[in-house]
Design an enzyme around this catalytic site. Structure first.
Site, PDB file in Angstrom:
ATOM      1  N   ARG A 107      -7.769   3.037   7.157  1.00  0.00           N
ATOM      2  CA  ARG A 107      -6.892   4.029   6.557  1.00  0.00           C
ATOM      3  C   ARG A 107      -6.890   5.272   7.438  1.00  0.00           C
ATOM      4  O   ARG A 107      -7.920   5.675   7.970  1.00  0.00           O
ATOM      5  CB  ARG A 107      -7.350   4.388   5.139  1.00  0.00           C
ATOM      6  CG  ARG A 107      -7.114   3.284   4.100  1.00  0.00           C
ATOM      7  CD  ARG A 107      -5.606   3.098   3.839  1.00  0.00           C
ATOM      8  NE  ARG A 107      -5.340   2.147   2.758  1.00  0.00           N
ATOM      9  CZ  ARG A 107      -5.055   0.871   2.934  1.00  0.00           C
ATOM     10  NH1 ARG A 107      -5.061   0.370   4.175  1.00  0.00           N
ATOM     11  NH2 ARG A 107      -4.791   0.083   1.916  1.00  0.00           N
TER      12      ARG A 107
ATOM     13  N   THR B  47      -2.447  -6.514  -0.757  1.00  0.00           N
ATOM     14  CA  THR B  47      -3.287  -5.788   0.190  1.00  0.00           C
ATOM     15  C   THR B  47      -4.745  -5.929  -0.226  1.00  0.00           C
ATOM     16  O   THR B  47      -5.054  -6.270  -1.369  1.00  0.00           O
ATOM     17  CB  THR B  47      -2.934  -4.290   0.224  1.00  0.00           C
ATOM     18  OG1 THR B  47      -3.137  -3.736  -1.086  1.00  0.00           O
ATOM     19  CG2 THR B  47      -1.485  -4.082   0.643  1.00  0.00           C
TER      20      THR B  47
ATOM     21  N   SER C 113       0.800  -1.230   0.000  1.00  0.00           N
ATOM     22  CA  SER C 113       0.000   0.000   0.000  1.00  0.00           C
ATOM     23  C   SER C 113       0.832   1.280   0.000  1.00  0.00           C
ATOM     24  O   SER C 113       0.299   2.352  -0.301  1.00  0.00           O
ATOM     25  CB  SER C 113      -0.941   0.011   1.208  1.00  0.00           C
ATOM     26  OG  SER C 113      -0.214  -0.067   2.416  1.00  0.00           O
TER      27      SER C 113
ATOM     28  N   GLY D  84      -2.777  -5.756  10.167  1.00  0.00           N
ATOM     29  CA  GLY D  84      -2.896  -6.924   9.309  1.00  0.00           C
ATOM     30  C   GLY D  84      -1.621  -7.720   9.136  1.00  0.00           C
ATOM     31  O   GLY D  84      -1.567  -8.652   8.330  1.00  0.00           O
TER      32      GLY D  84
ATOM     33  N   ASP E 279     -22.636  -0.072   6.326  1.00  0.00           N
ATOM     34  CA  ASP E 279     -21.937  -0.155   5.039  1.00  0.00           C
ATOM     35  C   ASP E 279     -22.923   0.264   3.959  1.00  0.00           C
ATOM     36  O   ASP E 279     -23.591  -0.582   3.357  1.00  0.00           O
ATOM     37  CB  ASP E 279     -21.421  -1.578   4.796  1.00  0.00           C
ATOM     38  CG  ASP E 279     -20.411  -1.649   3.660  1.00  0.00           C
ATOM     39  OD1 ASP E 279     -20.647  -0.979   2.633  1.00  0.00           O
ATOM     40  OD2 ASP E 279     -19.392  -2.352   3.795  1.00  0.00           O
TER      41      ASP E 279
ATOM     42  N   HIS F  48       0.611   0.900  11.612  1.00  0.00           N
ATOM     43  CA  HIS F  48      -0.085   0.342  10.445  1.00  0.00           C
ATOM     44  C   HIS F  48       0.295  -1.126  10.250  1.00  0.00           C
ATOM     45  O   HIS F  48       0.677  -1.555   9.161  1.00  0.00           O
ATOM     46  CB  HIS F  48       0.244   1.156   9.181  1.00  0.00           C
ATOM     47  CG  HIS F  48      -0.749   0.957   8.074  1.00  0.00           C
ATOM     48  ND1 HIS F  48      -0.982   1.924   7.125  1.00  0.00           N
ATOM     49  CD2 HIS F  48      -1.562  -0.089   7.754  1.00  0.00           C
ATOM     50  CE1 HIS F  48      -1.888   1.470   6.261  1.00  0.00           C
ATOM     51  NE2 HIS F  48      -2.253   0.254   6.628  1.00  0.00           N
TER      52      HIS F  48
ATOM     53  N   GLU G 276       0.970   9.232   6.917  1.00  0.00           N
ATOM     54  CA  GLU G 276       2.038   8.268   7.181  1.00  0.00           C
ATOM     55  C   GLU G 276       3.128   8.428   6.119  1.00  0.00           C
ATOM     56  O   GLU G 276       2.828   8.630   4.949  1.00  0.00           O
ATOM     57  CB  GLU G 276       1.478   6.840   7.131  1.00  0.00           C
ATOM     58  CG  GLU G 276       0.500   6.510   8.231  1.00  0.00           C
ATOM     59  CD  GLU G 276      -0.116   5.111   8.056  1.00  0.00           C
ATOM     60  OE1 GLU G 276       0.390   4.322   7.224  1.00  0.00           O
ATOM     61  OE2 GLU G 276      -1.106   4.810   8.729  1.00  0.00           O
TER      62      GLU G 276
ATOM     63  N   ASP H 209      -4.172   2.331  14.659  1.00  0.00           N
ATOM     64  CA  ASP H 209      -3.111   1.627  13.935  1.00  0.00           C
ATOM     65  C   ASP H 209      -2.703   2.393  12.690  1.00  0.00           C
ATOM     66  O   ASP H 209      -1.599   2.208  12.185  1.00  0.00           O
ATOM     67  CB  ASP H 209      -3.591   0.225  13.552  1.00  0.00           C
ATOM     68  CG  ASP H 209      -2.572  -0.544  12.736  1.00  0.00           C
ATOM     69  OD1 ASP H 209      -1.441  -0.725  13.245  1.00  0.00           O
ATOM     70  OD2 ASP H 209      -2.874  -0.942  11.603  1.00  0.00           O
TER      71      ASP H 209
END
Length: 380
Positions: free
Chosen positions: A209, A67, A45, A258, A147, A255, A238, A233
């Site tokens: 994100r 990703t 990413s 995952g 969602d 980050h 960044e 996270d």
């Protein structure tokens, strides 16, 4: 084939060496010159795959990102150029879900409270949100989900609008892609107004994100005395994060939600399988061929075990406080990207086989642990 792969992507040589010559690159500093005569680009990413990067890519035929998110990839450009593309949806869903669960139980321990009876709002129910929802359903909590795209497509009957979810939830966790424009933009989804409307004591978790939450507005709110428990996270800008915000974050990380060994390796495997399919080759390699045996594999529970002890079991595999400590102690000296690049090995709940689970077997199984019956994985 010449295969260019991000230096932080695991097991690339093991999967791809038979398909071509593998070279590694720094994800944040990749230049267009490096793509001359490259057939395959494997990225993560931190690399923006756009016109500027690809303007010298004279042989590129496949781009893969290990990703779930694809906001760093100009997919329209790849289509125009006839370059095949694949992402790795779901590769780190288990890892991120377990990051959230570890955080919830760590907060419960430190706050001398329980997640039992809490209302947890999940914003975004794609691969990660759905995985988290399934795991949390094994616990005594109430779950709300939001969602809008899925709801409008008829795929989410239980949909709750965001502002209602925020008003009713004790814990809110974000698992949305970064969408910068349009009806369902997620850029600053949590803006100044929504942040200010949160009720006191809410736990806010972002493992999606960084731009989903307006970090400056959040800092201003916290400096004003807001009583929120923050688990972050991901961060805006960044690797140059808003370090002033760290003072107000309960658990912070670089980050890596995952970044289990299994999650990262699954992404590599999915790209390998996609390339083999395109090339008409048999994909005959799997994770079992490469992953090392974890340091803890077998746990025996005693008759005294109850769900009140669940946090101890979860943190035996992964405790988010380790990563919070690493960030706070080493960020200034080593930097965000270096900490992310050198992230210590982390495994998933599924690497632990449990005996003696008794009545708690269904709950532990849904969380992801392997339940042994007479020495074999199976149902009680």
């Amino acid at each position: 084939m010449k295969i260019l792969a991000d230096q932080n992507m695991p097991l690339v040589e093991q999967y791809f060496a038979d398909l071509g010559r593998v070279e590694r690159f720094d994800g944040r500093s990749l230049q267009s010159d490096q793509l001359v005569d490259v057939d395959v680009l494997l990225t993560r990413s931190v690399t923006q795959v756009n016109e500027a990067l690809l303007n010298k890519a004279n042989k590129l035929k496949f781009v893969g990102t290990a990703t779930i998110g694809v906001d760093h990839i100009d997919t329209d450009l790849l289509t125009q150029r006839g370059i095949a593309f694949t992402s790795a949806p779901g590769c780190n869903a288990v890892a991120v879900a377990e990051y959230v669960i570890s955080s919830l139980f760590a907060l419960a321990q430190e706050n001398a409270s329980s997640i039992e009876g809490k209302t947890i709002g999940i914003v975004g129910v794609g691969s990660i949100g759905s995985c988290l929802r399934k795991k949390l359903a094994a616990l005594d909590v109430n779950i709300l989900v939001c969602d809008p795209p899925k709801h409008e497509a008829g795929l989410l009957a239980e949909h709750c609008d965001l502002d209602t979810l925020l008003a009713q939830s004790d814990i809110v966790t974000f698992h949305v892609p970064l969408v910068k424009t349009g009806k369902h933009s997620t850029l600053h989804l949590m803006n100044k107004a929504r942040l200010a409307a949160l009720k006191s004591g809410v736990t806010l978790i972002n493992a999606s994100r960084g731009d989903v939450i307006d970090n400056h507005a959040l800092l201003e709110l916290m400096q004003g005395g807001a009583a929120l428990d923050l688990v972050l996270d991901v961060w805006e800008n960044e690797p140059t994060i808003l370090t002033e915000l760290l003072d107000y974050v309960r658990f912070a990380s670089v980050h890596i939600a995952g970044h289990t060994l299994e999650g990262k390796a699954r992404g590599t495997q999915m790209l390998y399988q996609a390339l083999c399919n395109i090339e008409g080759l048999k994909a005959d390699k799997s994770l079992a061929d490469f992953l090392p045996k974890p340091s803890v594999t077998d746990v025996s529970l005693q008759d005294t075990f109850t769900l009140a002890d669940l946090g101890q079991l979860i943190h035996l595999v992964y405790d988010v406080r380790r990563d919070d400590g690493i960030l706070r102690r080493h960020l200034a000296l080593q930097g965000f990207d270096s900490l992310r690049k050198n992230y210590p090995i982390r495994r998933e709940f599924s690497t632990v086989n449990i005996t003696g689970a008794g009545d708690y077997a269904p709950t532990l199984r849904e969380l992801g642990f392997n339940i042994l019956n007479n020495g074999h994985i199976g149902d009680y």
